[in-house]
Motif scaffolding. Sequence first.
Motif, PDB file in Angstrom:
ATOM      1  N   VAL A 110       0.838  -1.197   0.000  1.00 29.52           N
ATOM      2  CA  VAL A 110       0.000   0.000   0.000  1.00 29.52           C
ATOM      3  C   VAL A 110       0.876   1.251   0.000  1.00 29.52           C
ATOM      4  O   VAL A 110       2.056   1.191   0.338  1.00 29.52           O
ATOM      5  N   PRO A 111       0.290   2.394  -0.353  1.00 26.80           N
ATOM      6  CA  PRO A 111       1.060   3.638  -0.251  1.00 26.80           C
ATOM      7  C   PRO A 111       1.334   3.971   1.212  1.00 26.80           C
ATOM      8  O   PRO A 111       0.586   3.558   2.105  1.00 26.80           O
ATOM      9  N   SER A 112       2.390   4.713   1.468  1.00 22.71           N
ATOM     10  CA  SER A 112       2.671   5.128   2.849  1.00 22.71           C
ATOM     11  C   SER A 112       1.675   6.206   3.251  1.00 22.71           C
ATOM     12  O   SER A 112       1.036   6.832   2.411  1.00 22.71           O
ATOM     13  N   GLY A 113       1.542   6.376   4.557  1.00 25.56           N
ATOM     14  CA  GLY A 113       0.703   7.451   5.069  1.00 25.56           C
ATOM     15  C   GLY A 113      -0.753   7.097   5.315  1.00 25.56           C
ATOM     16  O   GLY A 113      -1.542   7.990   5.634  1.00 25.56           O
ATOM     17  N   LEU A 114      -1.126   5.824   5.196  1.00 25.04           N
ATOM     18  CA  LEU A 114      -2.505   5.455   5.486  1.00 25.04           C
ATOM     19  C   LEU A 114      -2.750   5.559   6.988  1.00 25.04           C
ATOM     20  O   LEU A 114      -1.942   5.102   7.793  1.00 25.04           O
ATOM     21  N   ASP A 115      -3.857   6.170   7.354  1.00 22.25           N
ATOM     22  CA  ASP A 115      -4.201   6.337   8.763  1.00 22.25           C
ATOM     23  C   ASP A 115      -4.745   5.036   9.335  1.00 22.25           C
ATOM     24  O   ASP A 115      -5.530   4.343   8.689  1.00 22.25           O
ATOM     25  N   ILE A 116      -4.332   4.742  10.545  1.00 22.01           N
ATOM     26  CA  ILE A 116      -4.806   3.551  11.255  1.00 22.01           C
ATOM     27  C   ILE A 116      -5.174   3.943  12.676  1.00 22.01           C
ATOM     28  O   ILE A 116      -4.686   4.947  13.198  1.00 22.01           O
ATOM     29  N   GLU A 117      -6.036   3.142  13.283  1.00 19.80           N
ATOM     30  CA  GLU A 117      -6.423   3.341  14.679  1.00 19.80           C
ATOM     31  C   GLU A 117      -6.814   1.993  15.254  1.00 19.80           C
ATOM     32  O   GLU A 117      -7.609   1.262  14.650  1.00 19.80           O
ATOM     33  N   ALA A 118      -6.248   1.659  16.396  1.00 16.42           N
ATOM     34  CA  ALA A 118      -6.555   0.382  17.039  1.00 16.42           C
ATOM     35  C   ALA A 118      -8.028   0.332  17.415  1.00 16.42           C
ATOM     36  O   ALA A 118      -8.600   1.319  17.876  1.00 16.42           O
ATOM     37  N   ALA A 119      -8.620  -0.832  17.218  1.00 10.96           N
ATOM     38  CA  ALA A 119     -10.026  -1.031  17.573  1.00 10.96           C
ATOM     39  C   ALA A 119     -10.250  -2.507  17.876  1.00 10.96           C
ATOM     40  O   ALA A 119      -9.342  -3.325  17.747  1.00 10.96           O
ATOM     41  N   ASP A 120     -11.458  -2.843  18.289  1.00  7.31           N
ATOM     42  CA  ASP A 120     -11.867  -4.218  18.573  1.00  7.31           C
ATOM     43  C   ASP A 120     -10.934  -4.844  19.612  1.00  7.31           C
ATOM     44  O   ASP A 120     -10.796  -4.313  20.697  1.00  7.31           O
ATOM     45  N   GLU A 123      -5.073  -3.593  21.145  1.00  6.14           N
ATOM     46  CA  GLU A 123      -4.721  -2.550  22.118  1.00  6.14           C
ATOM     47  C   GLU A 123      -4.091  -1.356  21.400  1.00  6.14           C
ATOM     48  O   GLU A 123      -4.367  -0.213  21.720  1.00  6.14           O
ATOM     49  N   GLU A 124      -3.218  -1.655  20.446  1.00 12.78           N
ATOM     50  CA  GLU A 124      -2.521  -0.644  19.653  1.00 12.78           C
ATOM     51  C   GLU A 124      -2.465  -1.111  18.202  1.00 12.78           C
ATOM     52  O   GLU A 124      -2.510  -2.311  17.933  1.00 12.78           O
ATOM     53  N   ALA A 125      -2.319  -0.173  17.292  1.00  9.66           N
ATOM     54  CA  ALA A 125      -2.036  -0.458  15.888  1.00  9.66           C
ATOM     55  C   ALA A 125      -0.897   0.473  15.500  1.00  9.66           C
ATOM     56  O   ALA A 125      -0.942   1.663  15.805  1.00  9.66           O
ATOM     57  N   GLU A 126       0.127  -0.092  14.856  1.00  9.00           N
ATOM     58  CA  GLU A 126       1.320   0.709  14.592  1.00  9.00           C
ATOM     59  C   GLU A 126       2.029   0.217  13.333  1.00  9.00           C
ATOM     60  O   GLU A 126       2.018  -0.969  13.022  1.00  9.00           O
ATOM     61  N   TRP A 127       2.657   1.158  12.629  1.00 13.46           N
ATOM     62  CA  TRP A 127       3.499   0.826  11.484  1.00 13.46           C
ATOM     63  C   TRP A 127       4.930   0.641  11.985  1.00 13.46           C
ATOM     64  O   TRP A 127       5.463   1.509  12.676  1.00 13.46           O
ATOM     65  N   PHE A 128       5.566  -0.491  11.619  1.00 11.19           N
ATOM     66  CA  PHE A 128       6.943  -0.796  12.022  1.00 11.19           C
ATOM     67  C   PHE A 128       7.841  -0.854  10.791  1.00 11.19           C
ATOM     68  O   PHE A 128       7.471  -1.447   9.772  1.00 11.19           O
ATOM     69  N   ASP A 129       9.026  -0.285  10.917  1.00 13.63           N
ATOM     70  CA  ASP A 129      10.060  -0.422   9.900  1.00 13.63           C
ATOM     71  C   ASP A 129      10.272  -1.922   9.667  1.00 13.63           C
ATOM     72  O   ASP A 129      10.496  -2.671  10.620  1.00 13.63           O
ATOM     73  N   VAL A 130      10.190  -2.374   8.416  1.00 11.09           N
ATOM     74  CA  VAL A 130      10.292  -3.817   8.136  1.00 11.09           C
ATOM     75  C   VAL A 130      11.659  -4.382   8.506  1.00 11.09           C
ATOM     76  O   VAL A 130      11.807  -5.591   8.653  1.00 11.09           O
TER      77      VAL A 130
END
Length: 182
Positions: A110-120, A123-130
């Motif tokens: 996917v393109p970079s910069g997509l917004d994410i938010e933890a739900a359900d 506890e957290e949702a995060e982008w990590f350097d591969v």
Amino acid sequence: MSKEGEHCYEYPRPSVTVDAAIIAKPAEGKPAKLLLIQRKKPPCQGQWALPGGFVDENEPLDHAAARELKEETSLDASQSGVVLEQIGAFGDPGRDPRSWCVTVAYAALVPSGLDIEAADDAEEAEWFDVRKLPSKLAFDHKVIVRTAFEHLLKEHAGTGELAESLRAGVEQLQGDWERPKE
């Protein structure tokens, strides 16, 4: 004799789950990133994992993967242009301490910069350097992520920063996964 709509088999059947490895392309000097969630509930509570979960009855696998992605990260595949590609099935014994469980894994670039938010149940949702992923991933997600990186290298990466990042990620993920203890 079974009732209409019931199935009786002498063989045990596994539960089926889906997992999604979502990789953001490098942009403006930033590395490629992998989307992970931190599990809110057992098993593997507090560990980082791919967004995923159980397939609902009569639900197509790709729909389940998109649903779980949205439920846990608020990332709507259909609205953000995420194209999920099935990359394999994983069912090694002990991969899930709850029961015999087979997962069907998906990957998307996917393109970079997509917004994410933890739900359900995240506890957290995060982008990590591969190239710098958490040292321990839940379940057998180490193998699934490595497979996703290898798939994307073969099918989409070519050369350049993305390929370099994914190769470094694959190298970091060598070796066996650890069976969850919970």
